[in-house]
Design an enzyme around this catalytic site. Sequence first.
Site, PDB file in Angstrom:
ATOM      1  N   ASP A   1      -3.647  -1.615   0.668  1.00  0.00           N
ATOM      2  CA  ASP A   1      -3.392  -1.211  -0.426  1.00  0.00           C
ATOM      3  C   ASP A   1      -3.186   0.198   0.527  1.00  0.00           C
ATOM      4  O   ASP A   1      -3.142   1.281  -0.331  1.00  0.00           O
ATOM      5  CB  ASP A   1      -4.168  -0.983  -1.753  1.00  0.00           C
TER       6      ASP A   1
ATOM      7  N   ARG B   1       6.470   4.794   2.361  1.00  0.00           N
ATOM      8  CA  ARG B   1       7.013   5.753   1.623  1.00  0.00           C
ATOM      9  C   ARG B   1       8.523   5.956   1.787  1.00  0.00           C
ATOM     10  O   ARG B   1       9.459   6.540   1.480  1.00  0.00           O
ATOM     11  CB  ARG B   1       6.406   6.639   1.522  1.00  0.00           C
TER      12      ARG B   1
ATOM     13  N   HIS C   1      -0.200  -6.398   1.120  1.00  0.00           N
ATOM     14  CA  HIS C   1      -0.345  -4.724   0.019  1.00  0.00           C
ATOM     15  C   HIS C   1      -0.558  -3.380   1.010  1.00  0.00           C
ATOM     16  O   HIS C   1      -1.391  -2.950   1.543  1.00  0.00           O
ATOM     17  CB  HIS C   1      -1.327  -4.736  -0.955  1.00  0.00           C
TER      18      HIS C   1
ATOM     19  N   ASP D   1       4.155  -2.209  -8.488  1.00  0.00           N
ATOM     20  CA  ASP D   1       2.402  -1.648  -8.193  1.00  0.00           C
ATOM     21  C   ASP D   1       3.032  -0.549  -8.276  1.00  0.00           C
ATOM     22  O   ASP D   1       3.405   0.262  -7.995  1.00  0.00           O
ATOM     23  CB  ASP D   1       2.270  -2.172  -7.063  1.00  0.00           C
TER      24      ASP D   1
ATOM     25  N   HIS E   1      -0.562   9.374   1.540  1.00  0.00           N
ATOM     26  CA  HIS E   1       0.067  10.927   0.777  1.00  0.00           C
ATOM     27  C   HIS E   1      -0.314  11.787   1.401  1.00  0.00           C
ATOM     28  O   HIS E   1      -1.555  12.478   2.266  1.00  0.00           O
ATOM     29  CB  HIS E   1      -0.954  11.337  -0.879  1.00  0.00           C
TER      30      HIS E   1
ATOM     31  N   HIS F   1       2.119   0.475   1.229  1.00  0.00           N
ATOM     32  CA  HIS F   1       3.254   1.141   0.614  1.00  0.00           C
ATOM     33  C   HIS F   1       3.267   2.557   1.817  1.00  0.00           C
ATOM     34  O   HIS F   1       3.130   3.145   2.156  1.00  0.00           O
ATOM     35  CB  HIS F   1       2.156   2.506  -0.374  1.00  0.00           C
TER      36      HIS F   1
ATOM     37  N   HIS G   1      -0.649  -4.822 -10.648  1.00  0.00           N
ATOM     38  CA  HIS G   1      -1.371  -4.352 -11.084  1.00  0.00           C
ATOM     39  C   HIS G   1      -1.732  -3.818 -12.390  1.00  0.00           C
ATOM     40  O   HIS G   1      -1.228  -3.783 -13.670  1.00  0.00           O
ATOM     41  CB  HIS G   1      -0.601  -2.852 -11.098  1.00  0.00           C
TER      42      HIS G   1
ATOM     43  N   ASN H   1       7.144   1.224  -4.846  1.00  0.00           N
ATOM     44  CA  ASN H   1       7.401   2.292  -5.567  1.00  0.00           C
ATOM     45  C   ASN H   1       7.990   2.932  -4.673  1.00  0.00           C
ATOM     46  O   ASN H   1       7.331   4.569  -3.977  1.00  0.00           O
ATOM     47  CB  ASN H   1       6.242   2.768  -6.424  1.00  0.00           C
TER      48      ASN H   1
HETATM   49  O1  DOR Z   1      -3.866   4.034  -5.417  1.00  0.00           O
HETATM   50  C1  DOR Z   1      -3.310   3.513  -5.386  1.00  0.00           C
HETATM   51  N1  DOR Z   1      -1.784   4.447  -5.048  1.00  0.00           N
HETATM   52  N2  DOR Z   1      -2.968   2.326  -6.148  1.00  0.00           N
HETATM   53  C2  DOR Z   1      -1.143   2.432  -6.398  1.00  0.00           C
HETATM   54  O2  DOR Z   1      -1.872   0.896  -7.176  1.00  0.00           O
HETATM   55  C3  DOR Z   1      -0.804   2.709  -5.792  1.00  0.00           C
HETATM   56  C4  DOR Z   1      -0.788   3.516  -5.163  1.00  0.00           C
HETATM   57  C5  DOR Z   1       0.402   4.947  -4.371  1.00  0.00           C
HETATM   58  O3  DOR Z   1       1.452   4.100  -4.584  1.00  0.00           O
HETATM   59  O4  DOR Z   1       0.144   5.805  -4.207  1.00  0.00           O
END
Ligand code: DOR
Length: 438
Positions: free
Chosen positions: A313, A72, A68, A160, A317, A70, A187, A102
């Site tokens: 996860d 980007r 899991h 998700d 950001h 992300h 999710h 995503n």
């Molecule tokens: O905290 C999270 N950030 N939970 C998620 O399910 C998505 C993820 C994100 O893509 O930033």
Amino acid sequence: MENDRKTLITGGHVVDPGRWNGMADVLIEGRTIVAVKPNLRTTIHASTLSRTINATGLIVCPGFVDVHVHFREPGFEYKETIATGSAAAVAGGFTSVCCMPNTQPVNDSRSVTEFILAQAAAARKARVFPIGAITRGSHGQALAEIGELYDAGCVAISDDGLPVMNSQVMRRAMEYASAFHLPIVDHCEECHLSHGGSMNEGVVSTQLGIPGIPNAAEEIMVARNIALAELTGARLHVPHVSTSGSVRMIREAKSREVPVTAEACPHHFSLTEEAVRSFHTHAKMNPPLRTDEDVQAVKEGLRDHTIDVVATDHAPHAPQEKQLEFDAAPFGIIGLETALPLTLNLVEEGMLTLEQAIAKLTSAPAHAFRLPHGTLAPGTEADVTLFDPAATWVVDPAQFHSLSRNTPFNGWTMKGLVVTTLVGGQEVYHATPARRDL
Ligand code: DOR
């Protein structure tokens, strides 16, 4: 000849969950593990080796597998690219990562999946396994081309970041995924119930005046998905389990042999909602940090195998997005470079043995997603992580390989340091001496 290169990892404590736990040497030939045995060093002529890695004082284990993350790319490369995410992965000891769809565009098609695989191959760090979307654009309505995604190389499907709210769509997705034996990762969030919330709903949210997300928002969807997995026989994987009720329902489902696996994230067993009192948006993620009772239940779930897997996860950001009022900032924190020491804390606390902790990061996630990794079995690809279980270091986000810095663990003293990471027999990470001396 590249393929004949022999590497010997010698003098380390090898933990290969379910297979070996003790002193041993590891012999790698080309890209492949050849043998894991004590004193191999004495049986091999030094002149036949192209490299010897001295692992004295280190744990030698399969490369970690994170189901899991992300990354980007495509779309949000200012937060993380596949190259920077892969570099963060191997610095954290992860040799295989599964990336959520995503992105922009969403990974709901062969072309996006192939793009991700091409970028990962070019980065030459961790193995990257794309997860395809359940629904087109992750809008929760029409199913994505699941067969095409599977064909292109997706190892699971998920929307998700968002749940599939429509139970009929979810049922059909499960039926479709079953045909390809793909795990389906929903999710779990009942969006009407969580709407407007930014943290756990409870005394702390009331005191802070921040709208809350009740445990029930997660638990209703865990219950629904278990019911649908039972109906369809699909392989359900429950991501980021955060509440005691979810743990209880997954435990009960497993006792009836419903095909369900589950993961917990280090932040959900290391922090409580109390972290939000600082109003720091690095304590904002979805699902949110919960109460101490929930944290204890998640730990107990890891201990009794209700929760199979530790997954990060990892959700990068940019600073300008996180440096906002609590309710305006996006959900998510990075996790790849702090997961090992936070998981080892469970060993220190007596919740898990070292072998169990390593299994949650290696063999268990590989098994849940049917990846041929997470093991040092002879004949498999030589993905190996060497870490110093006693080394302490202080988290300085400026040192991270990730492009983002959004960690709630800034300044924490961590115990357990990744020293070397090999993917397919090649060294893809080695801790700098400065890092090791911290
Ligand atoms: O905290 C999270 N950030 N939970 C998620 O399910 C998505 C993820 C994100 O893509 O930033």
